[in-house]
Enzyme design. Structure first.
Site, short mmCIF file in Angstrom:
data_model
loop_
_atom_site.label_atom_id
_atom_site.label_comp_id
_atom_site.label_asym_id
_atom_site.label_seq_id
_atom_site.Cartn_x
_atom_site.Cartn_y
_atom_site.Cartn_z
N ASP A 290 43.49 -13.12 -41.61
CA ASP A 290 44.33 -11.95 -41.87
C ASP A 290 45.61 -12.42 -42.55
OD1 ASP A 290 45.24 -9.31 -41.88
OD2 ASP A 290 44.55 -8.93 -39.85
N GLU A 496 49.77 -0.67 -37.91
CA GLU A 496 49.83 -1.90 -37.12
C GLU A 496 50.89 -1.83 -36.02
OE1 GLU A 496 48.97 -5.55 -39.22
OE2 GLU A 496 48.31 -4.43 -40.97
#
Length: 608
Positions: A290, A496
């Site tokens: 990521d 997020e």
């Protein structure tokens, strides 16, 4: 020329993929191999960077555009420019360009924006999800990109998590069904296709990416990038199982999770990345990290970077989403190989996997954009598909104050109606995060239809629609003769960690707005959110009808289709709706299950 054309097996499109991989790998120098393992952000990408460092992949983060409101053709020009740089390197290995196309090609202005996954989970319609994947693939390929960082197959175990809307459900079986997005994006592999081996049907498809491996939706208290505290058996049963469905469909890439499992960070977990995913489950594609995940492996952030590179690559990460400090990454990984701390066999394994996906994806034969696909972006067919998805995703939570007198469907020929609320005419709010920008935006951010637009188009010619973003005291105090009100409230966009929320109250005084209107006018409340929210007792008691619309995207007509009765409600809750946050985490598989609305709940207008 590096070698005579006829002797280059890797350039022979008719040669088996594995033979092409072996041939190309045998010709590569260490800098070329490490370059293939490097993914960089487009803002630091130049032709010289690509050619000097043999960069293997470029991406753009959310909100990173060629310029604001760039058309799809502008994206294609940019990406083809990067590709042409890669093609003139010694071996001519094409880049693979990745983009966060998580509900349509959502970074690109004018693309069709589909409902976020939480809404799609409410549809339970595997064929719909596959068709959305196929439409998204066309719009992504039209932009020049080859790779969508989707689907997220996280099991949502706690709605306090800031990425709740990226999950299809709390229920593993539902997530497995919704993983048909992989076959939509990549195309459907033939029955004899080997399990775990990458697949891509053709130029109208994109490489998919199952994420985030593994347990990202199960962290303690729903903390993003947190710690999932479960036994291996529970991890396998709840969180690993959807990946089996993705592997069976030939998913080409898997993204590692920022999160930890029982304190072990996934990006450095050899057991889960290599022993489980690659060896036991037989995954033959590549693992991508990521964004800046390696920097998160030490404290403070970014410290001891060389060791972070070492432990993540040795754990099984094949390509690193650097995305900015590529020179440091390349320098450190080169040194680690030269000192033997990262074995050459690990580098060869990573590059072999990356090349395999590039060959399977046809990038060597068709590296540049097919401009004939430009007409698919935001086309009528795709927008109708988005509209269908919205219709099927809506969950009717309440219809009438008693079962004898149903409130919906609404009369489209009513004389006068009030439309109000913060979300009634805000396309950005309607789309949510990961739309044009990483965290989402407010207003007319792209091409689409708001709830208000849709209502105005749906009502009769003689119906007066009064709109106020915030209902005025005058409107509510006087006898205005409204037949009914439609009040739209909900969450403001986030992504997020910015979405982590311990209270889950409807922002912008949403509960108060609904209650104030419902006390005066028969009211349909529509909630736009990426997860269940706290529904105050007055909202539940005073509204005539209540609909969970999730984050429906650009095609607001789908809501009008259902509330005015052209179609009935079909959506079923993909998650348990709690009474209060004190109950969290609350999932249907716990013994003390006492939700406000259970997993699978959803009314319709025929039976109430």
């Amino acid at each position: 020329m590096e070698a005579k054309e006829e002797s280059c097996v890797y350039k022979n499109r008719d040669a088996p993929v594995e033979a092409r991989v072996r041939d190309l790998l045998s010709r590569m120098t260490l800098p070329e191999k490490i370059g293939q393992m490097t993914q960089i952000e487009r803002v630091v990408t130049t032709h010289a960077v690509i050619t000097d460092f043999f960069i293997g992949s470029v991406l753009n983060g959310g909100g990173s555009w060629p310029f604001e409101d760039a058309k799809t053709s502008d994206w294609a020009d940019m990406i083809d420019g990067y590709q042409n740089a890669a093609l003139v390197t010694r071996l001519g290995i094409p880049i693979i360009y990745g983009i966060d196309a998580v509900h349509g090609n959502n970074n690109v202005y004018g693309a069709t924006i589909f409902p976020h996954n939480i809404g799609l989970g409410a549809t339970r319609d595997t064929d719909l999800i596959r068709r959305i994947g196929a439409a998204t693939a066309l719009e992504v390929r039209a932009s020049g990109a080859h790779w969508a960082f989707a689907p997220c197959v996280a099991a949502l175990r706690d709605p306090r998590w800031g990425r709740s809307y990226e999950s299809y459900s709390e229920d593993t079986n539902i997530i497995c069904e919704m993983s048909s997005l992989v076959s939509g994006l990549q195309g459907e592999p033939p029955k004899e296709h080997p399990n775990g081996y990458p697949f891509l049907a053709g130029r109208n498809n994109v490489v998919a990416c199952a994420k985030h491996f593994v347990g990202d939706g199960g962290t303690d208290k729903g903390v993003n990038e947190g710690n999932t505290i479960v036994s291996y058996e529970e991890l396998e049963k709840i969180h690993v199982t959807p990946y089996l469905n993705c592997l069976a469909q030939g998913v080409s890439t898997v993204m590692a999770s920022y999160s930890s499992w029982n304190g072990s960070k996934l990006h450095s977990d050899y057991f889960l990345l290599t022993e489980l995913l690659k060896q036991k489950l037989g995954f033959k594609g590549f693992i991508i990290s990521d964004w800046e995940a390696l920097e998160r492996l030490s404290e403070p952030f970014g410290s001891n970077y060389r060791n972070c590179v070492k432990i993540s690559v040795n754990a099984g990460v094949d390509m690193v989403m650097v995305p900015f400090k590529y020179e440091q990454f390349i320098k450190d990984l080169t040194d680690l190989v030269e000192t033997g701390e990262v074995p050459m066999s690990r580098i060869d394994d990573a590059v072999e996997r990356i090349l395999r996906v590039k060959f399977v994806a046809g990038l060597f034969e068709h590296p540049l954009t097919d401009r004939s696909l430009l007409s698919t972006v935001g086309c009528k067919k795709h927008r109708e598909l988005g509209r269908e998805a919205v219709r099927k995703s809506l969950v009717l939570l309440k219809n009438g104050k008693n079962s004898e007198k149903l409130f919906l469907p609404l009369d489209r020929n009513a004389k006068r109606i009030l439309v109000t609320g913060t979300h009634a005419d805000d396309l950005g709010y309607q789309c949510g995060g990961w739309t044009k920008a990483w965290f989402g935006l407010s207003g007319r951010i792209t091409i689409g239809t708001t709830l208000l637009d849709a209502i105005k188009a749906a009502v009769g010619d003689n119906t007066e629609v009064v709109y106020e973003k915030t209902p005025s005291e005058e409107t509510l105090a006087s006898e205005q003769g409204f037949s009914y009100a439609i009040v739209a409230v909900g969450e403001t966009p986030y992504a997020e960690t910015m979405g982590d929320n311990l209270e889950l109250k409807i922002p912008l005084n949403g509960n108060d707005i609904v209650t104030a209107v419902a006390e005066k006018i028969p009211t349909l409340a529509i909630l736009f959110s990426g997860r269940p929210m706290v529904l105050e007792p007055p909202v539940l008691e005073k509204t005539e009808a209540l609909v969970a619309a999730w984050l429906p995207g650009s095609e607001g007509q789908g809501m009008a289709d259902v509330i005015f009765g052209d179609y009935d409600f079909e959506g079923k809750l993909p998650v348990s709706w709690f009474k209060s946050v004190d109950q969290l985490p609350l999932t249907a598989d716990v013994n003390s299950y006492d939700p406000l609305f259970p997993l699978g709940f959803g009314l319709n207008c025929k039976t109430g």
